[in-house]
Design an enzyme around this catalytic site. Sequence first.
Site, PDB file in Angstrom:
ATOM      1  N   TRP A 182     -31.892 -61.732 -51.477  1.00  0.00           N
ATOM      2  CA  TRP A 182     -30.719 -62.409 -50.909  1.00  0.00           C
ATOM      3  C   TRP A 182     -31.128 -63.630 -50.097  1.00  0.00           C
ATOM      4  O   TRP A 182     -30.494 -64.690 -50.186  1.00  0.00           O
ATOM      5  CB  TRP A 182     -29.880 -61.445 -50.072  1.00  0.00           C
ATOM      6  CG  TRP A 182     -29.402 -60.295 -50.899  1.00  0.00           C
ATOM      7  CD1 TRP A 182     -29.712 -58.986 -50.743  1.00  0.00           C
ATOM      8  CD2 TRP A 182     -28.567 -60.364 -52.070  1.00  0.00           C
ATOM      9  NE1 TRP A 182     -29.109 -58.234 -51.719  1.00  0.00           N
ATOM     10  CE2 TRP A 182     -28.413 -59.050 -52.542  1.00  0.00           C
ATOM     11  CE3 TRP A 182     -27.943 -61.415 -52.763  1.00  0.00           C
ATOM     12  CZ2 TRP A 182     -27.657 -58.746 -53.692  1.00  0.00           C
ATOM     13  CZ3 TRP A 182     -27.184 -61.120 -53.885  1.00  0.00           C
ATOM     14  CH2 TRP A 182     -27.051 -59.800 -54.332  1.00  0.00           C
TER      15      TRP A 182
ATOM     16  N   LYS B 150     -20.492 -53.637 -48.544  1.00  0.00           N
ATOM     17  CA  LYS B 150     -21.583 -52.721 -48.226  1.00  0.00           C
ATOM     18  C   LYS B 150     -21.158 -51.760 -47.111  1.00  0.00           C
ATOM     19  O   LYS B 150     -21.379 -50.575 -47.202  1.00  0.00           O
ATOM     20  CB  LYS B 150     -22.832 -53.490 -47.801  1.00  0.00           C
ATOM     21  CG  LYS B 150     -23.259 -54.601 -48.765  1.00  0.00           C
ATOM     22  CD  LYS B 150     -24.005 -54.089 -49.973  1.00  0.00           C
ATOM     23  CE  LYS B 150     -24.107 -55.115 -51.087  1.00  0.00           C
ATOM     24  NZ  LYS B 150     -24.649 -56.413 -50.730  1.00  0.00           N
TER      25      LYS B 150
ATOM     26  N   ASP C 116     -27.166 -63.331 -42.160  1.00  0.00           N
ATOM     27  CA  ASP C 116     -26.494 -62.590 -43.218  1.00  0.00           C
ATOM     28  C   ASP C 116     -26.602 -61.107 -42.864  1.00  0.00           C
ATOM     29  O   ASP C 116     -27.679 -60.525 -42.964  1.00  0.00           O
ATOM     30  CB  ASP C 116     -27.171 -62.899 -44.563  1.00  0.00           C
ATOM     31  CG  ASP C 116     -26.617 -62.063 -45.715  1.00  0.00           C
ATOM     32  OD1 ASP C 116     -25.702 -61.240 -45.494  1.00  0.00           O
ATOM     33  OD2 ASP C 116     -27.106 -62.248 -46.860  1.00  0.00           O
TER      34      ASP C 116
HETATM   35  C1  LIG Z   1     -24.996 -57.747 -51.466  1.00  0.00           C
HETATM   36  C2  LIG Z   1     -25.576 -58.792 -50.606  1.00  0.00           C
HETATM   37  C3  LIG Z   1     -25.288 -60.156 -50.773  1.00  0.00           C
HETATM   38  C4  LIG Z   1     -24.421 -60.674 -51.904  1.00  0.00           C
HETATM   39  O1  LIG Z   1     -23.126 -60.361 -51.706  1.00  0.00           O
HETATM   40  P1  LIG Z   1     -21.957 -60.863 -52.705  1.00  0.00           P
HETATM   41  O2  LIG Z   1     -20.750 -60.469 -51.931  1.00  0.00           O
HETATM   42  O3  LIG Z   1     -22.152 -60.095 -53.970  1.00  0.00           O
HETATM   43  O4  LIG Z   1     -22.105 -62.301 -52.896  1.00  0.00           O
HETATM   44  C5  LIG Z   1     -25.831 -61.049 -49.889  1.00  0.00           C
HETATM   45  N1  LIG Z   1     -26.628 -60.648 -48.888  1.00  0.00           N
HETATM   46  C6  LIG Z   1     -26.948 -59.353 -48.697  1.00  0.00           C
HETATM   47  C7  LIG Z   1     -27.847 -58.965 -47.566  1.00  0.00           C
HETATM   48  C8  LIG Z   1     -26.431 -58.395 -49.546  1.00  0.00           C
HETATM   49  O5  LIG Z   1     -26.739 -57.095 -49.370  1.00  0.00           O
END
Ligand SMILES: *Cc1c(COP(=O)(O)O)cnc(C)c1O
Length: 357
Positions: free
Chosen positions: A102, A193, A169
């Site tokens: 990511w 998540k 993030d």
């Molecule tokens: C799943 C995830 C993403 C991507 O998320 P999307 O909503 O599919 O774009 C980005 N960063 C982290 C840490 C993730 O776990």
Amino acid sequence: MAKVHNFSAGPGILPAEVLQQAAAACLNFDNMDLSILEISHRSKNYVAVMDEARQLIKDLFEVGNEYEVFYLGGGASLQFAMVPYNLLTENGFAAYVNTGVWASKAIKEAKIIGNTKVIASSEDKKFNYVPKGYEIPKDADYFHITSNNTIYGTQMKSFPKSPVPTVCDMSSDLFSRKVNANDFALIYAGAQKNMGPAGSTMVMVRKDVLGKTNRKMLSMLDYNVHIKGESMYNTPPVFPVYVSMLTLRWLKEHGGVSWIEKINQQKADLLYNEIDRNECFVGTVEKADRSNMNVCFLPTKPEYEAEFDKMIKAERIDGIKGHRDVGGYRASLYNAMPIESVHVLVDVMKAFEKKIG
Ligand SMILES: *Cc1c(COP(=O)(O)O)cnc(C)c1O
């Protein structure tokens, strides 16, 4: 029928009571005799949902009015682009830490927008640890990190003190533990998540970091446009925001982040202790950096996998297959996962060891 133990990495498990409330609102929302799926996002009842969702995020993060919260579509992946688009100046640069898939994707987008430096990386060891002891350049426009590495199962246990605005993030460990949100200039997280269903992403930004680029901004990519529009510049992801609001309400009503942090620690300890004790399994990550959300482990012999798979299936354990980059198993222990499910998994691991014995 026994319940399924859902260890999915994302979209992940949601609280059962939230799913019941969400299902009911699909038929009759707020006693309107209308479905939440068929009403205007500008209706009084829905504006109240959006306002509550935004306020819950500020409450749970314990931040004041210098921060703004809004929900967008496009996933966390769109934030990989929107962050540099809104914060990276023409002559400046951004500093990134590369802790996995990511983070790499975030770096890729930032490089398209402007100057981007990777100041630390754990790529040399297949991202099985979190880099530490690096220096954050004092002249960077911002410093970007990923608090929890969903795929490799590492987690930043503390955050370096930064001389420049920190962007994080938090997609896969949002509200799973106490963080000092006031140390961050911007936090974003895809909801699916730990906060809700797929389809919405939350952004929380301290207003003073905006408006520093000379870029002519596209409206939909401009954080200020979404702030002014109170997260309704255009039609928001109505239902995902609703379910996210219900999940945040659930968290707050049960005791908030300090309540869930304790339970999350118990779940993680339970599983990591078994991985370390059990001769048939081994963890993939440096112990100090082990994620409390995504627990990655391998069988000590590849041929164990088929038999273990059969046993977990019999116990209705689901979503535990490791990411293709790591193999083995990944048990995601998000907020809504009850500790009972972790006990079921640990018991199967014990039973497997006995059988192999
Ligand atoms: C799943 C995830 C993403 C991507 O998320 P999307 O909503 O599919 O774009 C980005 N960063 C982290 C840490 C993730 O776990």
